[in-house]
Design a protein around this motif. Structure first.
Motif, short mmCIF file in Angstrom:
data_model
loop_
_atom_site.label_atom_id
_atom_site.label_comp_id
_atom_site.label_asym_id
_atom_site.label_seq_id
_atom_site.Cartn_x
_atom_site.Cartn_y
_atom_site.Cartn_z
N PHE A 111 -25.17 17.28 9.76
CA PHE A 111 -24.93 16.50 8.55
C PHE A 111 -23.45 16.23 8.34
CE2 PHE A 111 -29.06 18.27 7.67
CZ PHE A 111 -29.71 17.27 6.98
N PHE A 112 -23.14 15.01 7.92
CA PHE A 112 -21.83 14.62 7.43
C PHE A 112 -22.01 14.44 5.93
CE2 PHE A 112 -18.86 11.37 6.04
CZ PHE A 112 -17.67 11.81 6.60
N CYS A 113 -21.23 15.18 5.13
CA CYS A 113 -21.37 15.14 3.67
C CYS A 113 -20.08 14.65 3.04
CB CYS A 113 -21.69 16.54 3.14
SG CYS A 113 -23.11 17.34 3.90
N TRP A 114 -20.19 13.90 1.94
CA TRP A 114 -19.00 13.43 1.26
C TRP A 114 -19.25 13.36 -0.24
CZ3 TRP A 114 -22.40 10.54 3.93
CH2 TRP A 114 -22.95 9.42 3.32
N ALA A 115 -18.18 13.64 -1.00
CA ALA A 115 -18.23 13.56 -2.47
C ALA A 115 -16.80 13.63 -3.00
CB ALA A 115 -19.05 14.70 -3.05
N ASP A 116 -16.50 12.79 -3.96
CA ASP A 116 -15.22 12.84 -4.67
C ASP A 116 -14.01 12.90 -3.73
OD1 ASP A 116 -16.68 12.92 -7.08
OD2 ASP A 116 -16.88 15.09 -6.93
N GLY A 117 -14.02 12.12 -2.67
CA GLY A 117 -12.90 12.07 -1.75
C GLY A 117 -12.84 13.22 -0.76
N ARG A 118 -13.83 14.07 -0.75
CA ARG A 118 -13.88 15.20 0.18
C ARG A 118 -14.96 14.96 1.22
NH1 ARG A 118 -15.74 19.85 -3.11
NH2 ARG A 118 -16.88 18.20 -4.15
N ILE A 119 -14.80 15.59 2.39
CA ILE A 119 -15.83 15.54 3.42
C ILE A 119 -16.11 16.97 3.90
CG2 ILE A 119 -15.24 13.22 4.20
CD1 ILE A 119 -13.99 14.59 6.72
N ALA A 120 -17.27 17.15 4.48
CA ALA A 120 -17.64 18.42 5.11
C ALA A 120 -18.69 18.13 6.18
CB ALA A 120 -18.20 19.40 4.08
N LEU A 121 -18.64 18.88 7.26
CA LEU A 121 -19.62 18.76 8.32
C LEU A 121 -20.43 20.05 8.36
CD1 LEU A 121 -17.36 17.12 11.01
CD2 LEU A 121 -18.97 16.03 9.47
N VAL A 122 -21.76 19.89 8.48
CA VAL A 122 -22.66 21.04 8.38
C VAL A 122 -23.63 21.08 9.55
CG1 VAL A 122 -24.38 22.20 6.93
CG2 VAL A 122 -22.52 20.89 5.85
N GLU A 123 -23.70 22.22 10.19
CA GLU A 123 -24.71 22.48 11.22
C GLU A 123 -25.80 23.32 10.57
OE1 GLU A 123 -26.60 22.03 14.62
OE2 GLU A 123 -24.61 21.18 14.33
N VAL A 124 -27.05 22.87 10.65
CA VAL A 124 -28.17 23.57 10.04
C VAL A 124 -28.91 24.37 11.09
CG1 VAL A 124 -30.40 23.25 8.88
CG2 VAL A 124 -28.44 21.84 8.22
N LYS A 125 -29.18 25.62 10.77
CA LYS A 125 -29.97 26.49 11.64
C LYS A 125 -31.19 26.97 10.85
CE LYS A 125 -27.33 26.24 15.18
NZ LYS A 125 -27.79 25.44 16.30
N ARG A 126 -32.31 27.14 11.52
CA ARG A 126 -33.54 27.55 10.85
C ARG A 126 -33.47 28.97 10.32
NH1 ARG A 126 -38.21 25.07 14.78
NH2 ARG A 126 -37.19 23.06 15.00
N HIS A 127 -32.64 29.80 10.93
CA HIS A 127 -32.52 31.20 10.54
C HIS A 127 -31.07 31.63 10.74
CE1 HIS A 127 -32.96 35.59 10.83
NE2 HIS A 127 -34.04 35.41 10.08
N LYS A 128 -30.60 32.55 9.92
CA LYS A 128 -29.20 32.97 10.00
C LYS A 128 -28.83 33.58 11.34
CE LYS A 128 -29.87 37.49 7.86
NZ LYS A 128 -29.51 38.32 6.72
N ASN A 129 -29.80 34.08 12.09
CA ASN A 129 -29.51 34.67 13.39
C ASN A 129 -29.45 33.66 14.52
OD1 ASN A 129 -29.34 37.23 12.28
ND2 ASN A 129 -31.52 37.62 12.57
N TYR A 130 -29.79 32.39 14.27
CA TYR A 130 -29.69 31.36 15.30
C TYR A 130 -28.21 31.03 15.49
CZ TYR A 130 -34.72 30.35 15.18
OH TYR A 130 -36.08 30.42 15.26
N ARG A 131 -27.76 31.01 16.72
CA ARG A 131 -26.35 30.79 17.01
C ARG A 131 -26.06 29.33 17.33
NH1 ARG A 131 -24.30 35.97 20.30
NH2 ARG A 131 -25.20 37.51 18.92
N LEU A 132 -24.80 28.96 17.17
CA LEU A 132 -24.37 27.65 17.62
C LEU A 132 -24.43 27.62 19.14
CD1 LEU A 132 -21.14 27.11 15.47
CD2 LEU A 132 -23.40 26.13 15.06
N ARG A 133 -24.87 26.50 19.69
CA ARG A 133 -24.80 26.33 21.14
C ARG A 133 -23.34 26.11 21.52
NH1 ARG A 133 -28.95 22.87 19.60
NH2 ARG A 133 -27.71 21.06 20.19
N THR A 134 -23.01 26.28 22.78
CA THR A 134 -21.63 26.19 23.24
C THR A 134 -20.99 24.86 22.84
OG1 THR A 134 -22.07 27.70 25.07
CG2 THR A 134 -20.11 26.30 25.26
N GLY A 135 -21.69 23.75 23.06
CA GLY A 135 -21.15 22.44 22.70
C GLY A 135 -20.93 22.30 21.20
#
Length: 92
Positions: free
Chosen positions: A31-55
């Protein structure tokens, strides 16, 4: 309304919109999120123990190093900023 790949992505989109953010789901990161001149990028995982892949790790780290706020979100942990203090891909 947008159809999401899984319940975690749907839940995050609802959470973000309730917090006043607009969201775009294009898969880079999730997700790319924006509000009031700010941006944030979010990676969603189904469970807190799921890790980011290398890429994903490398991309989020590169964005963070350039001043872009990056986060991960899961239904069981909620939103947390990714802080890159460890160099191990997949650690987060």
């Amino acid at each position: 309304m947008k159809t999401y790949r899984n319940a975690a992505e749907q839940a995050f989109a609802q959470f973000a919109r309730e917090q006043g953010w607009s969201v775009s789901k294009r898969g880079w990161p999730d997700f790319f999120c924006w509000a009031d001149g700010r941006i944030a990028l979010v990676e969603v995982k189904r469970h807190k123990n799921y890790r980011l892949r290398t890429g994903q790790y490398r991309l989020m780290k590169a964005l963070s190093e350039r001043g872009v706020p990056v986060f991960r979100w899961s239904p069981d942990e909620g939103l947390r900023e990714i802080i890159f203090e460890d160099e191990k891909p997949g650690f987060l």
